[in-house]
Motif scaffolding. Structure first.
Motif, PDB file in Angstrom:
ATOM      1  N   ILE A 191     -27.124   3.150 -39.562  1.00 36.92           N
ATOM      2  CA  ILE A 191     -25.778   3.012 -38.754  1.00 36.92           C
ATOM      3  C   ILE A 191     -24.739   2.809 -39.978  1.00 36.92           C
ATOM      4  O   ILE A 191     -23.343   3.680 -39.870  1.00 36.92           O
ATOM      5  N   MET A 192     -24.925   2.014 -40.884  1.00 37.20           N
ATOM      6  CA  MET A 192     -23.947   1.873 -41.952  1.00 37.20           C
ATOM      7  C   MET A 192     -23.834   2.996 -42.738  1.00 37.20           C
ATOM      8  O   MET A 192     -22.647   3.448 -43.278  1.00 37.20           O
ATOM      9  N   ALA A 193     -24.882   3.731 -43.051  1.00 40.79           N
ATOM     10  CA  ALA A 193     -24.726   4.965 -43.797  1.00 40.79           C
ATOM     11  C   ALA A 193     -23.813   5.934 -43.239  1.00 40.79           C
ATOM     12  O   ALA A 193     -23.263   6.694 -43.947  1.00 40.79           O
ATOM     13  N   VAL A 194     -24.169   5.970 -41.736  1.00 42.77           N
ATOM     14  CA  VAL A 194     -23.138   6.965 -40.942  1.00 42.77           C
ATOM     15  C   VAL A 194     -21.566   6.773 -40.955  1.00 42.77           C
ATOM     16  O   VAL A 194     -20.925   7.344 -41.279  1.00 42.77           O
ATOM     17  N   ILE A 195     -21.616   5.197 -40.522  1.00 44.79           N
ATOM     18  CA  ILE A 195     -20.019   4.952 -40.476  1.00 44.79           C
ATOM     19  C   ILE A 195     -19.451   5.124 -41.838  1.00 44.79           C
ATOM     20  O   ILE A 195     -18.426   5.577 -42.014  1.00 44.79           O
ATOM     21  N   GLY A 196     -20.264   4.438 -42.871  1.00 48.97           N
ATOM     22  CA  GLY A 196     -19.512   4.497 -44.082  1.00 48.97           C
ATOM     23  C   GLY A 196     -19.337   5.812 -44.767  1.00 48.97           C
ATOM     24  O   GLY A 196     -18.232   6.284 -45.221  1.00 48.97           O
ATOM     25  N   SER A 197     -20.293   6.843 -44.721  1.00 47.02           N
ATOM     26  CA  SER A 197     -19.977   8.055 -45.311  1.00 47.02           C
ATOM     27  C   SER A 197     -19.456   9.132 -44.537  1.00 47.02           C
ATOM     28  O   SER A 197     -18.546   9.806 -44.873  1.00 47.02           O
ATOM     29  N   THR A 200     -15.723   8.513 -43.752  1.00 50.94           N
ATOM     30  CA  THR A 200     -14.694   8.461 -45.013  1.00 50.94           C
ATOM     31  C   THR A 200     -15.087  10.021 -45.465  1.00 50.94           C
ATOM     32  O   THR A 200     -13.833  10.257 -46.194  1.00 50.94           O
ATOM     33  N   SER A 201     -15.783  10.638 -45.248  1.00 50.19           N
ATOM     34  CA  SER A 201     -15.740  11.882 -46.031  1.00 50.19           C
ATOM     35  C   SER A 201     -14.745  12.759 -45.455  1.00 50.19           C
ATOM     36  O   SER A 201     -14.442  13.968 -45.948  1.00 50.19           O
ATOM     37  N   LEU A 202     -14.307  12.482 -44.019  1.00 55.40           N
ATOM     38  CA  LEU A 202     -13.339  13.259 -43.562  1.00 55.40           C
ATOM     39  C   LEU A 202     -11.755  12.767 -43.955  1.00 55.40           C
ATOM     40  O   LEU A 202     -10.977  13.627 -43.860  1.00 55.40           O
ATOM     41  N   THR A 203     -11.742  11.619 -44.688  1.00 58.47           N
ATOM     42  CA  THR A 203     -10.305  11.126 -44.697  1.00 58.47           C
ATOM     43  C   THR A 203      -9.486  11.993 -45.574  1.00 58.47           C
ATOM     44  O   THR A 203      -8.309  12.235 -45.545  1.00 58.47           O
ATOM     45  N   ILE A 204     -10.018  12.275 -46.909  1.00 56.61           N
ATOM     46  CA  ILE A 204      -9.169  13.130 -47.703  1.00 56.61           C
ATOM     47  C   ILE A 204      -9.198  14.493 -47.509  1.00 56.61           C
ATOM     48  O   ILE A 204      -8.049  15.284 -47.569  1.00 56.61           O
ATOM     49  N   ALA A 205     -10.301  14.975 -46.828  1.00 56.69           N
ATOM     50  CA  ALA A 205     -10.337  16.433 -46.607  1.00 56.69           C
ATOM     51  C   ALA A 205      -9.352  16.695 -45.435  1.00 56.69           C
ATOM     52  O   ALA A 205      -8.817  17.794 -45.341  1.00 56.69           O
ATOM     53  N   ARG A 206      -9.184  15.745 -44.434  1.00 54.31           N
ATOM     54  CA  ARG A 206      -8.426  16.033 -43.423  1.00 54.31           C
ATOM     55  C   ARG A 206      -6.924  16.181 -43.918  1.00 54.31           C
ATOM     56  O   ARG A 206      -5.991  16.903 -43.375  1.00 54.31           O
ATOM     57  N   GLU A 207      -6.506  15.238 -45.055  1.00 51.71           N
ATOM     58  CA  GLU A 207      -5.267  15.369 -45.378  1.00 51.71           C
ATOM     59  C   GLU A 207      -5.102  16.834 -46.191  1.00 51.71           C
ATOM     60  O   GLU A 207      -3.748  17.191 -46.066  1.00 51.71           O
ATOM     61  N   SER A 293     -18.136  16.659 -44.090  1.00 55.44           N
ATOM     62  CA  SER A 293     -19.075  15.920 -43.109  1.00 55.44           C
ATOM     63  C   SER A 293     -20.502  16.388 -43.116  1.00 55.44           C
ATOM     64  O   SER A 293     -21.291  15.504 -43.150  1.00 55.44           O
ATOM     65  N   GLN A 294     -20.702  17.814 -43.297  1.00 57.60           N
ATOM     66  CA  GLN A 294     -22.087  18.182 -43.239  1.00 57.60           C
ATOM     67  C   GLN A 294     -22.710  17.651 -44.756  1.00 57.60           C
ATOM     68  O   GLN A 294     -24.049  17.080 -44.830  1.00 57.60           O
ATOM     69  N   ALA A 295     -21.836  17.541 -45.845  1.00 51.20           N
ATOM     70  CA  ALA A 295     -22.397  17.117 -46.896  1.00 51.20           C
ATOM     71  C   ALA A 295     -22.451  15.533 -47.017  1.00 51.20           C
ATOM     72  O   ALA A 295     -23.872  15.022 -47.601  1.00 51.20           O
TER      73      ALA A 295
END
Ligand SMILES: Nc1ncnc2c1ncn2[C@@H]1O[C@H](COP(=O)(O)OP(=O)(O)OP(=O)(O)O)[C@@H](O)[C@H]1O
Ligand SMILES: [Mg+2]
Lengths: 377, 316
Positions: A191-197, A200-207, A293-295
């Motif tokens: 769960i932490m691996a999913v929540i954590g990565s 967050t993997s979306l945050t910069i890409a989204r911007e 997100s895939q990465a």
């Protein structure tokens, strides 16, 4: 680092998470879902294993012994047969997973106080169930009589199955033989691996994708402020989810918690920093939410799931893969979690695992800070 | 901090290459305190690329630019603290409320807590967004969004503003209002560099820089440009079969810079008196019915057509 800017980023990121339904779903529903799925899924798997018996003696005592199997919720006695070939055929056809053979001199040897060998044949094509069947039937036998010995014979895959010795070590700290105790602490790592990565993997890409990055980088914000500000909300979410999952594990699944809270908190913090930095790093490099997100799933979730010892025991993996697992941060976290929950191991004995996590955390934060540049390309 | 003598924006020989493609080709640029400099050019001419270099967002391939006295390539952070930038694409957070966007950018520019309320109010008033504080930004109409974006870019009271097509896709009334805001700020001493491809907006600028294919083709005040560029007389022609008419006019000796303007044609000739009959004859010889032909005053758009056409001629 300016506090103003840090707080502004944290607040903005928190608002965006709160207004984004998928993000909320992942932060709240996903941990619950995974906990329940694994907690129960595992239990169902090992309950009511179909069993055939071949009672060669047919005495009062042998029937008594078999009743112990009947009484256990792990087994279901389907049929009694009167010859070996019938047993073998049942195993081969999958009609049963476990076959028990009681020797012809069962009660005789028992009353003589000698060791008695009861045969348990398992279908070892499903390694996991086979292991569990064996350890459960051993436990049943042990409760029946300490002096009984079970003579394990494996039908298939002789090399792949664990020796009784390692079956012993696995159940040592899990005397109720509840597999969920083994599994559930590990789910916390997943769960932490999913929540954590993933998030967050979306945050910069989204911007980048929404075009908001251009305005953001035109301000005096520093890359470090951006990273810390963006990760703090997810860190808090990660810790809250840990508390939620731990509570669920202890209160609902009745997993024992024998260790210290501080160890749990320390290891969770380190692991969170690892996965958060990794997710952030991916986000900086990917520039599209889909790719990121895939990465993230490939780099964190899958290894945490497959190579950490969660699904398969590491010592049963091919040697080359065992080496690779040393590069998987979740491997160390998984060990720590199981030890903290089930064994109550204290910090000195977990030092190497904690150190490994700390090392990953340090390397990844440095890489993540360095990766982001305030330039358009 | 910069002293008062510093020229706010000063670029020399600025070049930006993307691979082999030269997007900005040796541009020289200057903007003085309180000036509104318009940066004009068709799509893809390199306006945004130039502005991004001046804001320190893109590294120049060659040349130098000083903004507020700081080299954009070497001290981009010093530059960023002193400028406001509004990118061409709307880039505030659509999922935040108006007030949340303002607070966020106030945080980014490190506006002191003691000034925060005052500045917030100022921006809300200026942008006409008072009462709309808790509207989700994404639901605002285009013109309002642009004013909010401008507001967020000036929260820290920068002395230099870079606005990249701030009025594109905005209705005419909102556009006017926006230009009033720009002028109000310029009156207070803010230097504004603004890009547009609305030629009518160019008239609002103190000085214009015309850019085409990455190169500056002309610069000066709107009036100067019109005088310099238009050697000859500009004629307006209204007729049918515009496409055919365009081809015909291009063959007439002496006629140049033929261009389509709405449903009429513009053409530059050396002398109106002698040319008008010749053009009329040429057109009717090809069966084009002319309803009107007369000299007019050049607009900046004509200037631009004229300049770019000459440049293209020289290159081929
Ligand atoms: N990152 C980039 N990589 C490659 N080429 C680019 C890049 N950015 C811009 N260009 C090219 O450089 C040229 C100039 O682009 P620029 O965006 O500066 O034009 P512009 O004058 O702002 O045009 P518009 O009016 O469409 O905004 C265009 O041909 C564009 O395709
Ligand atoms: Mg542009």
């Amino acid at each position: 680092m300016r506090l103003h800017r840090l707080i502004a980023i944290i607040r903005k990121e928190t608002l965006q998470i709160r207004r984004d339904f998928p993000s909320l779903l992942i932060t709240v529903a996903m941990p619950l879902l995974l906990m329940l799925a694994f907690g129960y899924g595992v239990r169902f798997d090992v309950q009511h294993i179909p069993v055939y018996v071949y009672d060669r003696e047919g005495s009062q005592q042998s029937q008594d012994f078999l009743k112990h199997f009947q009484a256990s919720e792990y087994f279901r006695l389907i049929k009694a047969v009167d010859n070996y070939p019938a047993l073998i055929e049942a195993l081969d056809s999958g009609a049963c997973r476990l076959a028990i053979v009681i020797p012809i001199d069962f009660s005789e040897r028992l009353s003589a106080g000698g060791p008695v060998a009861v045969q348990a044949l398992v279908d070892a094509t499903d390694n996991n169930t086979a292991n569990i069947s064996l350890s459960y039937s051993e436990a049943v036998a042990q409760t029946y009589n300490q002096r009984l010995h079970l003579d394990w014979i494996q039908r298939h895959g002789l090399n792949t199955i664990q020796s009784p010795l390692s079956v012993d070590t696995r159940t040592w700290f899990n005397e109720n033989l509840e597999s969920s105790a083994n599994i559930v602490p590990g789910v916390i790592a997943i769960i932490m691996a999913v929540i954590g990565s993933f998030l967050t993997s979306l945050t910069i890409a989204r911007e980048w994708e929404r075009g908001t990055m251009e305005q953001l980088v035109s301000t005096p914000i520093t890359p470090l402020e951006l990273m810390v500000g963006k990760l703090v909300p997810y860190f808090v979410i990660g810790l809250l989810d840990t508390v939620l999952c731990t509570a669920l594990a202890i209160l609902w699944f009745e997993v024992p918690f024998r260790g210290q809270w501080t160890v749990l908190l320390l290891s969770c913090t380190l692991f969170l920093v690892v996965v958060l930095s990794l997710g952030y790093l991916i986000s900086v490099l990917a520039k599209s939410q889909l790719a990121a997100s895939q990465a993230a799933l490939i780099v964190t979730f899958l290894p945490a799931f497959l190579l950490s010892g969660f699904l398969y025991p590491i010592d049963q993996m091919p040697a080359a893969i065992q080496v690779i697992t040393h590069l998987i941060p979740a491997r160390y976290f998984m060990t720590i979690l199981r030890d903290v929950f089930l064994k109550g191991t204290s910090i000195p004995f977990l030092a190497s695992d904690l150190l490994a996590l700390a090392l990953f955390a340090a390397i990844l934060t440095i890489l993540a800070t360095r990766a982001f540049h305030k330039k358009l390309t | 901090m910069t002293d008062h003598d510093t020229i706010p924006v000063l670029a020399h020989g600025l070049v930006k290459r993307f691979g082999d493609f030269v997007a900005v080709d040796r541009i020289n640029l200057e903007a003085r305190t309180g000036e509104v400099v318009g940066f004009l050019g068709p799509n893809g001419s390199g306006k945004s690329t130039t502005i991004r270099m001046l804001c320190g967002l893109l590294r120049p391939s060659a040349g130098q630019a000083l903004v507020a006295g700081f080299d954009v390539a070497r001290e981009p952070e010093q530059v960023r603290r002193r400028i406001g930038y509004m990118s061409q694409k709307f880039s505030l957070y659509n999922d935040l409320r108006v007030i949340e966007n303002i607070r966020f950018f106030a945080g980014m520019y490190d506006v002191p807590a003691s000034l925060l309320n005052e500045r917030t109010q100022w921006v809300l008033d200026m942008a006409g967004l008072a009462g709309r504080e808790s509207t989700i930004t994404g639901t605002l109409p285009g013109g309002w969004k642009q004013r909010l974006a401008l507001g967020c870019a000036v929260l820290h009271r920068p002395s230099i503003l870079f606005l990249d097509e701030p009025t594109s896709g905005v209705d005419p009334i909102s556009r006017r209002r926006f230009w009033e805001l720009i002028h109000a700020m310029a009156d207070e001493g803010v230097t504004v560099l603004v890009t547009t491809h609305y030629m009518d907006e160019a008239e609002y600028c103190n000085r214009l820089v015309l850019i085409f294919q990455g190169r500056i083709v002309a610069a000066g005040s709107p009036t100067e440009l019109k005088q310099q560029a238009m050697t000859g007389e500009l004629l307006l022609i209204e007729c049918d079969q515009l496409g055919l008419a365009l081809d015909v006019l291009q063959q007439v000796p002496g006629a140049r810079d033929v261009a389509l303007f709405g449903n009429a044609l513009h053409v530059v000739v050396p002398d109106g008196q002698t040319s008008i009959p010749r053009l009329r004859d040429a057109l009717s010889a090809h069966g084009v019915a002319v309803s009107r032909i007369e000299p007019i005053r050049a607009s900046l758009e004509d200037v631009f057509v004229s300049l770019t056409a000459r440049l293209s001629d020289r290159r081929t």
